[in-house]
Design a protein around this motif. Structure first.
Motif, PDB file in Angstrom:
ATOM      1  N   SER A 174     -33.944  -0.735  -4.453  1.00  0.00           N
ATOM      2  CA  SER A 174     -33.503  -1.394  -3.230  1.00  0.00           C
ATOM      3  C   SER A 174     -32.255  -2.207  -3.522  1.00  0.00           C
ATOM      4  CB  SER A 174     -34.591  -2.325  -2.679  1.00  0.00           C
ATOM      5  OG  SER A 174     -34.809  -3.401  -3.553  1.00  0.00           O
ATOM      6  N   LEU A 195     -32.079   6.103  10.522  1.00  0.00           N
ATOM      7  CA  LEU A 195     -32.782   5.785   9.282  1.00  0.00           C
ATOM      8  C   LEU A 195     -33.573   7.008   8.838  1.00  0.00           C
ATOM      9  CD1 LEU A 195     -34.149   2.232  10.217  1.00  0.00           C
ATOM     10  CD2 LEU A 195     -31.949   2.830   9.181  1.00  0.00           C
ATOM     11  N   LEU A 199     -38.357   5.084   3.690  1.00  0.00           N
ATOM     12  CA  LEU A 199     -37.863   3.715   3.654  1.00  0.00           C
ATOM     13  C   LEU A 199     -39.034   2.777   3.892  1.00  0.00           C
ATOM     14  CD1 LEU A 199     -34.557   3.912   5.756  1.00  0.00           C
ATOM     15  CD2 LEU A 199     -34.742   3.690   3.273  1.00  0.00           C
ATOM     16  N   THR A 203     -36.361  -3.019   6.555  1.00  0.00           N
ATOM     17  CA  THR A 203     -34.942  -2.679   6.556  1.00  0.00           C
ATOM     18  C   THR A 203     -34.172  -3.712   7.384  1.00  0.00           C
ATOM     19  OG1 THR A 203     -35.280  -0.302   6.257  1.00  0.00           O
ATOM     20  CG2 THR A 203     -33.245  -0.981   7.351  1.00  0.00           C
ATOM     21  N   ILE A 265     -31.835  -1.929   2.340  1.00  0.00           N
ATOM     22  CA  ILE A 265     -32.895  -0.934   2.432  1.00  0.00           C
ATOM     23  C   ILE A 265     -33.666  -0.869   1.129  1.00  0.00           C
ATOM     24  CG2 ILE A 265     -31.800   0.504   4.179  1.00  0.00           C
ATOM     25  CD1 ILE A 265     -30.687   2.255   2.025  1.00  0.00           C
TER      26      ILE A 265
END
Length: 283
Positions: A174, A195, A199, A203, A265
């Motif tokens: 990250s 996106l 993930l 975010t 992210i």
């Protein structure tokens, strides 16, 4: 007309649709409705804002087919099948030395025939269209952001593959990425975020100094699309609207400005900032 994307200005060959260079409407400035305040204690007026209504478009067209009446009727039918009052089409204009801009339109009206066009194998049309969204849309680069991937600390091969050293891996998978994005358009620009999973939840997306947290995980192979325009603000995951939605004060990119965009992210996916500048005119 037959494929839906043939240029109206290319009329080489035995058939074609020619866009005339007179009486054409829709390329220039739209009509503005100004909102003002007036006061008995102050001369003049105070401009508070403006609204742009739907744009009227007029295409003066010449449609011809030189291979016979039957061929003309087929060609003419194909052209009219490309126009519909409920299905949107796109008119693209490209001025010399400029990038193309596109206007979304639907069919509105066209007068009848003054003569039998099949016999002459040509017809003149004055096609009226409506652009419910009156602004021409441009194209701009869409930056993609990814988190750093873990690496083998001791210099071995790629992660999960045999290497020269002990497979000791570091990396939080990250990080924060930033870029500067310009808005060359005539109005504020609202980013449409895409996106791509996987993930983790959390975010963070920012324009300028305003950052919004998206507390929704995106699974591997899934895609979330976040439209930050306050008039339609939504989040769709794999094409299905996320029912809890989002309630956040995203920031736009002001017209004519260049601002930083920040993305935080966590995971193996990515975030793409789609931008579509809006213009008053076709160039």
């Amino acid at each position: 007309p037959r494929s839906g994307d043939e240029p109206l200005t290319d009329h080489s060959g035995p058939s074609g649709v020619v866009l005339a260079d007179s009486m054409l409407d829709g390329l220039g400035m739209p009509t503005f409705e100004r909102y003002v305040d007036k006061s008995a204690t102050r001369h003049g007026q105070i401009l508070r804002g403006f609204n742009v209504g739907a744009r009227d478009v007029l295409w003066p067209l010449f449609l011809y087919e030189d291979e016979g009446s039957e061929a003309w009727v087929e060609y003419d039918s194909a052209f009219w099948r490309s126009l519909h009052p409920l299905r949107t089409g796109w008119w693209t204009a490209q001025a010399p030395g400029r990038a193309p801009r596109t206007l979304a339109c639907t069919f509105a009206d066209a007068p009848g025939y003054p003569r039998d066009p099949a016999a002459a194998q040509w017809a003149m049309y004055a096609v009226s269209l409506i652009a419910d969204d009156p602004f021409w849309k441009g194209v701009a680069p869409s930056p993609e952001f990814r988190a750093d991937q873990p690496v083998n600390w001791l210099g071995g091969g790629p992660v999960d593959e045999p290497g020269a050293g002990t497979p000791l891996v570091i990396g939080a998978n990250s990080n924060t990425r930033s870029a500067w994005i310009s808005n060359p358009g005539d109005l504020d620009l609202w980013v449409r975020w895409e996106l791509k999973g996987p993930l983790d939840a959390g975010t963070r997306l920012g324009v300028g100094d305003r950052v919004v947290t998206i507390d929704v995980p995106i699974a591997d192979g899934s895609t979330a699309v976040i439209d930050t325009d306050p008039s339609v603000q939504t989040i769709f995951i794999d094409g299905v609207e996320y029912v809890p939605g989002i309630c956040a004060r995203f920031a736009p990119i002001p017209d004519g400005k260049r601002v930083p965009v920040v993305v935080e992210i966590s995971g193996g996916g990515s975030a793409i900032a789609h931008i579509e500048p809006r213009y008053f005119r076709a160039w």
